[in-house]
Design a protein around this motif. Structure first.
Motif, mmCIF file in Angstrom:
data_model
loop_
_atom_site.group_PDB
_atom_site.id
_atom_site.type_symbol
_atom_site.label_atom_id
_atom_site.label_comp_id
_atom_site.label_asym_id
_atom_site.label_seq_id
_atom_site.Cartn_x
_atom_site.Cartn_y
_atom_site.Cartn_z
ATOM 1 N N VAL A 97 0.837 -1.203 0.000
ATOM 2 C CA VAL A 97 0.000 0.000 0.000
ATOM 3 C C VAL A 97 0.869 1.249 0.000
ATOM 4 N N TRP A 98 1.936 1.247 0.796
ATOM 5 C CA TRP A 98 2.850 2.391 0.820
ATOM 6 C C TRP A 98 3.505 2.616 -0.536
ATOM 7 N N TRP A 99 3.712 1.559 -1.286
ATOM 8 C CA TRP A 99 4.335 1.675 -2.596
ATOM 9 C C TRP A 99 3.305 2.012 -3.671
ATOM 10 N N PHE A 100 2.128 1.387 -3.629
ATOM 11 C CA PHE A 100 1.170 1.476 -4.725
ATOM 12 C C PHE A 100 0.311 2.740 -4.691
ATOM 13 N N ILE A 101 -0.188 3.140 -3.534
ATOM 14 C CA ILE A 101 -1.118 4.274 -3.447
ATOM 15 C C ILE A 101 -0.482 5.576 -3.944
ATOM 16 N N PRO A 102 0.741 5.931 -3.546
ATOM 17 C CA PRO A 102 1.317 7.171 -4.101
ATOM 18 C C PRO A 102 1.486 7.124 -5.616
ATOM 19 N N ARG A 103 1.861 5.964 -6.158
ATOM 20 C CA ARG A 103 1.989 5.848 -7.607
ATOM 21 C C ARG A 103 0.634 6.036 -8.277
ATOM 22 N N LEU A 104 -0.392 5.430 -7.728
ATOM 23 C CA LEU A 104 -1.731 5.539 -8.283
ATOM 24 C C LEU A 104 -2.233 6.979 -8.201
ATOM 25 N N TYR A 105 -1.999 7.638 -7.084
ATOM 26 C CA TYR A 105 -2.424 9.030 -6.903
ATOM 27 C C TYR A 105 -1.706 9.942 -7.898
ATOM 28 N N THR A 106 -0.400 9.761 -8.048
ATOM 29 C CA THR A 106 0.372 10.591 -8.962
ATOM 30 C C THR A 106 -0.086 10.374 -10.403
ATOM 31 N N ARG A 107 -0.335 9.142 -10.763
ATOM 32 C CA ARG A 107 -0.787 8.832 -12.116
ATOM 33 C C ARG A 107 -2.158 9.470 -12.378
ATOM 34 N N GLY A 108 -3.041 9.410 -11.406
ATOM 35 C CA GLY A 108 -4.359 10.011 -11.566
ATOM 36 C C GLY A 108 -4.290 11.526 -11.664
ATOM 37 N N MET A 109 -3.452 12.141 -10.838
ATOM 38 C CA MET A 109 -3.309 13.599 -10.891
ATOM 39 C C MET A 109 -2.726 14.032 -12.236
ATOM 40 N N GLN A 110 -1.755 13.288 -12.742
ATOM 41 C CA GLN A 110 -1.153 13.625 -14.028
ATOM 42 C C GLN A 110 -2.173 13.475 -15.152
#
Length: 89
Positions: A24-37
């Motif tokens: 979760v610590w690895w995946f959620i920030p990546r998912l959030y950044t991808r969505g914001m981009q």
């Protein structure tokens, strides 16, 4: 005396919890950044489309010229209000 009967299940459960937390610590920030981009790219595309439409409408309607290019800007018509004449009876 051996290990208690609860030690192995608790250890396995704790290991799974640690693995899940790390994921979760690895995946959620990546998912959030991808969505914001993706949102920023969509907003930029929509803004460019609005500006393109506004420019084409302005050009079609004989809108103002480009001041930086030295083209003249047509003057806006002056609106004069003349109130109706009232007669006192």
């Amino acid at each position: 005396m051996g290990t208690p009967s609860w030690a192995i299940p608790v250890g396995v459960l704790a290991g799974l919890c640690v693995i899940c937390l790390a994921f979760v610590w690895w995946f959620i920030p990546r998912l959030y950044t991808r969505g914001m981009q993706a949102d920023m790219n969509r907003f930029a595309a929509e803004k460019a489309e609005r500006e393109r439409r506004a420019a084409s409408l302005q050009e079609a309607n004989g809108g103002p010229g480009d001041l930086e290019a030295g083209l003249a800007v047509p003057a806006k018509p002056v609106f004069k209000y003349t109130p109706p004449a009232y007669t006192a009876y």
